[in-house]
Design a protein around this motif. Sequence first.
Motif, PDB file in Angstrom:
ATOM      1  N   THR A 220     -29.074 -46.516  86.580  1.00 58.63           N
ATOM      2  CA  THR A 220     -28.223 -47.709  86.208  1.00 58.63           C
ATOM      3  C   THR A 220     -27.791 -47.701  85.123  1.00 58.63           C
ATOM      4  OG1 THR A 220     -29.359 -49.017  88.209  1.00 58.63           O
ATOM      5  CG2 THR A 220     -28.313 -50.098  86.385  1.00 58.63           C
ATOM      6  N   PHE A 221     -26.436 -47.767  84.735  1.00 52.27           N
ATOM      7  CA  PHE A 221     -26.162 -47.806  83.186  1.00 52.27           C
ATOM      8  C   PHE A 221     -25.218 -48.940  83.065  1.00 52.27           C
ATOM      9  CE2 PHE A 221     -26.502 -43.439  85.100  1.00 52.27           C
ATOM     10  CZ  PHE A 221     -27.436 -43.055  84.105  1.00 52.27           C
ATOM     11  N   THR A 222     -25.646 -49.978  82.425  1.00 51.84           N
ATOM     12  CA  THR A 222     -24.920 -51.165  82.106  1.00 51.84           C
ATOM     13  C   THR A 222     -25.020 -51.622  80.363  1.00 51.84           C
ATOM     14  OG1 THR A 222     -26.847 -52.490  82.246  1.00 51.84           O
ATOM     15  CG2 THR A 222     -25.485 -51.955  84.282  1.00 51.84           C
ATOM     16  N   GLY A 223     -23.841 -52.331  80.192  1.00 49.63           N
ATOM     17  CA  GLY A 223     -23.835 -53.068  79.010  1.00 49.63           C
ATOM     18  C   GLY A 223     -23.687 -52.669  77.803  1.00 49.63           C
ATOM     19  N   ALA A 224     -22.832 -51.426  77.705  1.00 51.38           N
ATOM     20  CA  ALA A 224     -22.517 -50.637  76.469  1.00 51.38           C
ATOM     21  C   ALA A 224     -21.532 -49.927  76.567  1.00 51.38           C
ATOM     22  CB  ALA A 224     -23.698 -49.637  75.985  1.00 51.38           C
TER      23      ALA A 224
ATOM     24  N   GLY B 202     -24.658 -37.656  72.147  1.00 48.56           N
ATOM     25  CA  GLY B 202     -25.564 -37.391  73.140  1.00 48.56           C
ATOM     26  C   GLY B 202     -25.776 -38.608  73.957  1.00 48.56           C
ATOM     27  N   GLY B 203     -24.986 -39.594  73.770  1.00 53.37           N
ATOM     28  CA  GLY B 203     -25.037 -40.928  74.349  1.00 53.37           C
ATOM     29  C   GLY B 203     -23.631 -41.195  75.343  1.00 53.37           C
ATOM     30  N   GLY B 204     -22.782 -39.551  75.462  1.00 56.70           N
ATOM     31  CA  GLY B 204     -21.607 -39.951  76.281  1.00 56.70           C
ATOM     32  C   GLY B 204     -20.823 -41.023  75.434  1.00 56.70           C
ATOM     33  N   ASN B 205     -19.669 -41.318  76.124  1.00 61.14           N
ATOM     34  CA  ASN B 205     -18.897 -42.250  75.794  1.00 61.14           C
ATOM     35  C   ASN B 205     -19.004 -43.603  76.176  1.00 61.14           C
ATOM     36  OD1 ASN B 205     -16.470 -43.146  74.343  1.00 61.14           O
ATOM     37  ND2 ASN B 205     -15.124 -42.326  75.871  1.00 61.14           N
ATOM     38  N   GLY B 206     -20.429 -43.828  76.320  1.00 63.89           N
ATOM     39  CA  GLY B 206     -20.801 -45.350  76.681  1.00 63.89           C
ATOM     40  C   GLY B 206     -20.643 -45.346  78.292  1.00 63.89           C
ATOM     41  N   THR B 207     -21.145 -46.605  78.776  1.00 62.17           N
ATOM     42  CA  THR B 207     -21.210 -46.890  80.162  1.00 62.17           C
ATOM     43  C   THR B 207     -19.811 -46.948  80.813  1.00 62.17           C
ATOM     44  OG1 THR B 207     -21.616 -49.236  79.939  1.00 62.17           O
ATOM     45  CG2 THR B 207     -23.610 -47.788  79.932  1.00 62.17           C
ATOM     46  N   GLY B 208     -19.664 -46.801  82.121  1.00 62.68           N
ATOM     47  CA  GLY B 208     -18.570 -47.085  82.815  1.00 62.68           C
ATOM     48  C   GLY B 208     -18.468 -47.526  84.232  1.00 62.68           C
ATOM     49  N   THR B 209     -17.505 -47.890  85.000  1.00 64.28           N
ATOM     50  CA  THR B 209     -17.643 -48.434  86.054  1.00 64.28           C
ATOM     51  C   THR B 209     -17.443 -47.487  87.373  1.00 64.28           C
ATOM     52  OG1 THR B 209     -15.255 -48.924  86.085  1.00 64.28           O
ATOM     53  CG2 THR B 209     -16.430 -50.737  85.649  1.00 64.28           C
TER      54      THR B 209
END
Length: 307
Positions: free
Chosen positions: A28-32, A64-71
Amino acid sequence: MKKILLAFGMLAMIGGVNAQKVLVGWHTFTGASNPIANKAPDQFETGFSGLLGGEVNPAFATTGGGNGTGTGNSGDNTYGKSISIDPLPTVFNSCVKMSPTNNAKRRVDFQVTNNSGSNVTLGGIHFDYAYVWGADVGNLKISVKHFGAMSDLSNANTLLVENIGFVDNNDKAWHSIDVSLANMGDDITLTNGQKAAFWIELPASGVSGDGNVIIDNIAITDNSTPTTIDRTALSDNIKVYPNPTSDIIKVVAMDVTQVVLMNLTGKTLYQSSSVGEINVSDFPKGLYILKIEVASGEICAKKVMVN
């Protein structure tokens, strides 16, 4: 037809249980919208902790945090090909984005720390991935490496797998992969207090134009031997009736530890630690999956039709 195939796929997934333990897992990756800085695991084994994102290497917290969260999410309820997510996700439509034309956003770092008091031998890396959009998809290849600088294991920055690609720019399906640690040699055992780190990355060059790859359901497992349990006897000892039904499902079984009723997207609609009656009178008509776990750890899945 598509829904029926999905149901059979979920039954097959539950019917063959992989005994490898998920030491740490993220689903679960949300909010950024910015690169992920510090994400604790959504699932972890007792005595283990984890971290995903830039703070794995605090000296370079923006990498190392990718390009943020996605849908979007893979929706198969497994880490990689067959490691079951437990408990099932309750937040959907979330993932990690990676972009190849920005060096700070083209990789995702993650680590596990062993505080269990015992040695544990690592088994593998598991995740799901998909291509969203972009140019030059032929060179948009995913690699997985051991992050030696942030790990207590040797073989710094060992390449575990590379050239994980896509068929073409119409290949928008989710794919699953289990990555072996064989290239690391014998040093894959964490003693108490030690940690191991890894990263998933896109190429630093060779891709003309921006792109977007998304990652979901990332896990680090131990090396327990995968096993498949014969479900025939268990299934025969579990009674679910009436089926089809329009109001009540009755579940009769011994030594039950968990009962879960899911729809075909894997969303949990009912959960209990004991058997009994489930009221489905307000549920839409259609096919559902009933997952029943007993004290031995065995799991049986049955199809339930609400009419």
